[in-house]
Design a protein around this motif. Structure first.
Motif, PDB file in Angstrom:
ATOM      1  N   MET A 189       0.849  -1.185   0.000  1.00 13.33           N
ATOM      2  CA  MET A 189       0.000   0.000   0.000  1.00 13.33           C
ATOM      3  C   MET A 189       0.880   1.228   0.000  1.00 13.33           C
ATOM      4  SD  MET A 189      -1.374  -0.260   3.906  1.00 13.33           S
ATOM      5  CE  MET A 189      -2.509   1.080   3.769  1.00 13.33           C
ATOM      6  N   LEU A 190       0.343   2.340  -0.485  1.00 11.13           N
ATOM      7  CA  LEU A 190       1.143   3.540  -0.581  1.00 11.13           C
ATOM      8  C   LEU A 190       1.325   4.136   0.791  1.00 11.13           C
ATOM      9  CD1 LEU A 190      -0.475   5.122  -3.725  1.00 11.13           C
ATOM     10  CD2 LEU A 190       1.512   3.638  -3.553  1.00 11.13           C
ATOM     11  N   SER A 191       2.492   4.694   1.026  1.00 10.03           N
ATOM     12  CA  SER A 191       2.789   5.323   2.302  1.00 10.03           C
ATOM     13  C   SER A 191       3.109   6.772   2.083  1.00 10.03           C
ATOM     14  CB  SER A 191       3.970   4.622   2.979  1.00 10.03           C
ATOM     15  OG  SER A 191       5.103   4.694   2.164  1.00 10.03           O
ATOM     16  N   SER A 192       2.903   7.608   3.075  1.00 11.75           N
ATOM     17  CA  SER A 192       3.203   9.031   2.978  1.00 11.75           C
ATOM     18  C   SER A 192       4.145   9.415   4.095  1.00 11.75           C
ATOM     19  CB  SER A 192       1.933   9.856   3.066  1.00 11.75           C
ATOM     20  OG  SER A 192       1.272   9.604   4.285  1.00 11.75           O
ATOM     21  N   ARG A 193       4.961  10.426   3.832  1.00 10.55           N
ATOM     22  CA  ARG A 193       5.943  10.868   4.819  1.00 10.55           C
ATOM     23  C   ARG A 193       5.240  11.682   5.910  1.00 10.55           C
ATOM     24  NH1 ARG A 193      11.343  11.732   4.319  1.00 10.55           N
ATOM     25  NH2 ARG A 193      11.176  11.435   2.087  1.00 10.55           N
ATOM     26  N   VAL A 194       5.515  11.352   7.150  1.00 14.84           N
ATOM     27  CA  VAL A 194       5.030  12.138   8.277  1.00 14.84           C
ATOM     28  C   VAL A 194       6.211  12.553   9.113  1.00 14.84           C
ATOM     29  CG1 VAL A 194       2.776  11.000   8.367  1.00 14.84           C
ATOM     30  CG2 VAL A 194       4.668  10.040   9.642  1.00 14.84           C
ATOM     31  N   ARG A 195       6.028  13.597   9.917  1.00 14.94           N
ATOM     32  CA  ARG A 195       7.107  14.069  10.769  1.00 14.94           C
ATOM     33  C   ARG A 195       7.414  13.039  11.853  1.00 14.94           C
ATOM     34  NH1 ARG A 195       8.662  19.282  11.308  1.00 14.94           N
ATOM     35  NH2 ARG A 195       7.793  19.380   9.221  1.00 14.94           N
ATOM     36  N   ASP A 215      14.242   8.674  -2.598  1.00 15.69           N
ATOM     37  CA  ASP A 215      12.793   8.757  -2.468  1.00 15.69           C
ATOM     38  C   ASP A 215      12.246   9.773  -3.466  1.00 15.69           C
ATOM     39  OD1 ASP A 215      12.563   6.896  -0.528  1.00 15.69           O
ATOM     40  OD2 ASP A 215      12.461   8.282   1.149  1.00 15.69           O
ATOM     41  N   VAL A 216      11.113   9.463  -4.073  1.00 17.12           N
ATOM     42  CA  VAL A 216      10.475  10.375  -5.028  1.00 17.12           C
ATOM     43  C   VAL A 216       8.998  10.487  -4.666  1.00 17.12           C
ATOM     44  CG1 VAL A 216      10.126   8.481  -6.676  1.00 17.12           C
ATOM     45  CG2 VAL A 216      10.013  10.849  -7.460  1.00 17.12           C
ATOM     46  N   LEU A 217       8.498  11.721  -4.625  1.00 18.38           N
ATOM     47  CA  LEU A 217       7.116  11.978  -4.238  1.00 18.38           C
ATOM     48  C   LEU A 217       6.403  12.767  -5.337  1.00 18.38           C
ATOM     49  CD1 LEU A 217       9.102  12.540  -1.473  1.00 18.38           C
ATOM     50  CD2 LEU A 217       6.852  12.247  -0.450  1.00 18.38           C
ATOM     51  N   TRP A 218       5.064  12.619  -5.361  1.00 15.75           N
ATOM     52  CA  TRP A 218       4.250  13.216  -6.426  1.00 15.75           C
ATOM     53  C   TRP A 218       3.039  13.895  -5.819  1.00 15.75           C
ATOM     54  CZ3 TRP A 218       6.147  12.033 -11.417  1.00 15.75           C
ATOM     55  CH2 TRP A 218       7.131  11.033 -11.440  1.00 15.75           C
ATOM     56  N   TRP A 219       2.573  14.988  -6.454  1.00 17.82           N
ATOM     57  CA  TRP A 219       1.364  15.658  -5.988  1.00 17.82           C
ATOM     58  C   TRP A 219       0.833  16.594  -7.077  1.00 17.82           C
ATOM     59  CZ3 TRP A 219       6.270  17.067  -4.638  1.00 17.82           C
ATOM     60  CH2 TRP A 219       6.633  18.414  -4.773  1.00 17.82           C
ATOM     61  N   THR A 263       3.157  12.563  -2.114  1.00 13.09           N
ATOM     62  CA  THR A 263       2.770  11.182  -1.844  1.00 13.09           C
ATOM     63  C   THR A 263       3.670  10.228  -2.618  1.00 13.09           C
ATOM     64  OG1 THR A 263       0.472  11.908  -1.636  1.00 13.09           O
ATOM     65  CG2 THR A 263       0.846   9.552  -1.879  1.00 13.09           C
ATOM     66  N   TYR A 264       3.950   9.079  -2.027  1.00 12.34           N
ATOM     67  CA  TYR A 264       4.700   8.032  -2.719  1.00 12.34           C
ATOM     68  C   TYR A 264       3.769   7.270  -3.657  1.00 12.34           C
ATOM     69  CZ  TYR A 264       8.178   8.763   0.963  1.00 12.34           C
ATOM     70  OH  TYR A 264       9.094   9.315   1.815  1.00 12.34           O
ATOM     71  N   ILE A 265       4.326   6.720  -4.720  1.00  9.71           N
ATOM     72  CA  ILE A 265       3.562   5.842  -5.601  1.00  9.71           C
ATOM     73  C   ILE A 265       4.265   4.495  -5.671  1.00  9.71           C
ATOM     74  CG2 ILE A 265       2.746   7.807  -6.940  1.00  9.71           C
ATOM     75  CD1 ILE A 265       4.600   6.942  -9.214  1.00  9.71           C
ATOM     76  N   GLY A 266       3.577   3.505  -6.208  1.00  6.54           N
ATOM     77  CA  GLY A 266       4.132   2.158  -6.265  1.00  6.54           C
ATOM     78  C   GLY A 266       5.155   1.993  -7.379  1.00  6.54           C
ATOM     79  N   ALA A 267       6.091   1.097  -7.162  1.00 10.01           N
ATOM     80  CA  ALA A 267       7.087   0.784  -8.188  1.00 10.01           C
ATOM     81  C   ALA A 267       6.406   0.080  -9.350  1.00 10.01           C
ATOM     82  CB  ALA A 267       8.183  -0.099  -7.603  1.00 10.01           C
ATOM     83  N   PRO A 268       6.843   0.332 -10.591  1.00 12.38           N
ATOM     84  CA  PRO A 268       6.224  -0.330 -11.747  1.00 12.38           C
ATOM     85  C   PRO A 268       6.411  -1.839 -11.677  1.00 12.38           C
ATOM     86  CG  PRO A 268       8.257   0.786 -12.386  1.00 12.38           C
ATOM     87  CD  PRO A 268       7.951   1.205 -10.988  1.00 12.38           C
TER      88      PRO A 268
END
Length: 580
Positions: A1-7, A504-508, A528-533
């Motif tokens: 599942m996708l994860s997001s960076r939190v402090r 790490d690469v994030l998208w929005w 937000t992170y996305i899944g690897a192809p």
């Protein structure tokens, strides 16, 4: 599942940055249980046989457990890991690879190439498919096994520079009938390119700047210049229509970088000077993006329409970086000052919006003092990026005593905080600050990308995590973090170790054409992170977030090449490619 960076607390920052989330281990099975066959008490003989059986079984289980434990500790177990990968060798720390992460890393090493996704109406993302949208990263088969110097895509056209410096084009913007990538401008040793609304601006290794139409018809029907040859008296006419942009350079000065908007181009020279020029066949830049006061179609000087004009930056300011949005321009000086000019209809210049004059035709300096109030931080802009109607810039803010402060009482004196700021249009969530606004003329901090730290094994200290790169499309953005990719202190150019990871690469931002790669159409206002192809053809039991492979040595055909992965965001489209 996708994860997001939190402090997170400092002590917990390293793990999610250094590697994807690992699958949890399953608890051991419950011990065997004996069940009586009846309620009657057993006889002495049967009880004796039962005791003997239990003792024998206990000795066998204990012996097996000791053997397995010893084998595991000494790493002599001969087996394979996920996807057939060899298990850890003797003396190394065993790691459970998430399968997609492992496949992604090995694919980058053995088979470099390009992944694209987003709008495919004009056959740019996948020329061989009739899909109007590509929802998740898809392998671009034409570039399999290739490393590229540059790669840019828009919703209507795509362009790339091959390893030997030739230009390749495709998409309906290039040809209405043949969507196959085709080599066009060749033999110029091109190193980088940028797309306007209808032209390609490309920079060669010797500093020559070429401007040619995107359309194949215009390339064939337009005026073709004469070209010189290394063979004496063998000059001839080019087979393509193109122009050479010629800024007034000094002796020994050359163009080192280019950037384009929809109608204009910026050129940076080795002396820190900036030139601007028209870069559209249909429209002349009239929103101040050329940085020349009072310049319009009627007041332009005599000569070619795409003549180069020097941008008058403040005296003594040598420019280190340039960036162009659709209709605005940014220049960053070597001493960390940011200047902007052009359209400010959405606050993309970072200065107050004036409805009576919605653009600035002279460079204005963005004030950092209002971003770090109190005088306790000394901010310096370190990088800048633009796209659409948005501006992004990164700042290194150093902790200082402040006015009248005592350095001895400042606990974190000298600490550097790496922050990312944004301004401009945010209705699609493009600002990355969690808000949906039409106009943002006061720079807002992208908190998910700011004030992040990790432990540096080399320096044995906590270090800030900077932004390595940021690519801005018309409505969406991608940011590559400069996190550590090796858990060991020693540096290496190989990714074959079990403790080597990617950036790490994030998208929005806008996702109306699935350009974020999440597989859904929902816009995102936070990175937000996305899944690897996953193009292995097998459904994986584990998911892994997409990472960008750092510079490493990989096999391209029969030769070993130093390469890295890069991200490119365009108008409703995205791409990742292997670059030299």
């Amino acid at each position: 599942m996708l994860s997001s960076r939190v402090r997170r607390p400092v002590t917990h920052v390293l793990s999610p940055l250094a590697s994807p989330r690992l699958p949890t281990r399953q608890p051991p099975h419950a011990p065997w249980r004996r069940f009586a066959s009846s309620n009657q008490a057993p006889s002495k003989s049967s009880e004796s046989r039962s005791h003997w059986f239990r003792h024998s079984l206990g000795l066998a289980v204990a012996g097996t457990a000791v053997f397995i434990g010893y084998t595991y500790v000494t790493n002599d177990w001969k087996g394979t890991g996920v996807d057939g990968a060899p298990s850890a060798k003797k003396g190394s720390t065993p790691i459970d690879y998430p399968s997609l992460q492992f496949v992604q890393e090995k694919r980058s090493l053995k088979s470099p190439g390009v992944y694209t996704w987003g709008s495919n109406v004009y056959r740019v993302v996948d020329p061989g498919s009739k899909d109007t949208n590509v929802k998740t990263p898809r392998r671009f088969s034409y570039f399999d096994g290739q490393v590229l110097r540059d790669f840019k895509i828009d919703d209507k056209a795509g362009a790339a520079i091959t390893e030997n410096g030739d230009l390749v084009q495709w998409g309906k913007g290039y040809s209405e009938t043949d969507f196959t990538p085709t080599k066009t401008l060749t033999g110029k040793s091109l190193v980088s390119l940028s797309l306007s609304e209808d032209r390609i601006v490309a920079l060669s290794s010797n500093g020559t700047v070429y401007s040619l139409p995107i359309s194949q018809n215009d390339q064939q029907s337009g005026p073709k210049p004469r070209e010189s040859s290394w063979v004496p008296f063998w000059d001839g006419q080019s087979r393509l229509s193109y122009r050479v942009l010629q800024p007034a350079l000094k002796l020994g000065e050359s163009v080192t970088a280019i950037s384009t908007g929809q109608e204009h181009a910026l050129l940076l020279t080795s002396s820190g000077r900036v030139f601007s020029a028209a870069a559209s066949t249909e429209h002349y830049p009239l929103l101040g993006q050329l940085g020349v006061p009072g310049l319009t179609w009627s007041t332009r000087p005599s000569g070619p329409v795409d003549s180069c004009h020097e941008v008058a930056t403040p005296k003594g300011a040598k420019i280190a970086q340039i960036a162009a949005g659709d209709y605005h321009s940014l220049v960053l000086s070597k001493d960390g000052r940011l200047f902007a000019f052009g359209d400010n209809s959405f606050g993309q210049l970072g200065v107050e919006f004036d409805p009576n004059l919605p653009y600035k035709d002279t460079p204005v300096e963005l004030s950092l003092r209002r971003l770090y109030k109190g005088g306790t931080y000394l901010p310096t802009v370190t990088s800048v990026a633009a796209g659409g109607a948005n501006t992004f810039f990164t700042v290194d803010a150093k902790r200082v005593p402040g006015p009248g402060g005592d350095a001895a009482n400042v606990r974190d004196l000298g600490r550097v905080t790496a922050d990312t700021w944004a301004c401009g249009r945010g209705i699609w969530g493009t600002l990355g600050n969690g808000r949906w606004v039409h106009l943002q003329d006061q720079p807002t901090k992208v908190k998910a990308l700011s004030d992040l730290t990790e432990y540096d094994e080399k320096t044995k200290r906590i270090a800030p995590i900077h932004l390595r790169d940021i690519s801005v499309g018309t409505t969406h953005v991608s940011a590559v973090m400069d996190n550590k990719t090796h858990l060991k202190a020693a540096t290496t150019d190989s990714l074959s170790g079990s403790q080597d990871w990617g950036f790490d690469v994030l998208w929005w931002g806008g996702n109306e054409h699935f350009q974020l790669g999440t597989g859904k159409r929902t816009n995102l206002s936070k990175p937000t992170y996305i899944g690897a192809p996953d193009d292995t053809g097998k459904k994986s039991e584990t998911e892994s977030r997409l990472q960008i492979m750092p510079r490493h040595k990989g096999q391209v055909g029969r030769k070993t090449v130093s390469m890295e992965q890069r991200v490119s965001c365009g108008r409703h489209v995205s791409a990742i490619y292997s670059g030299v």
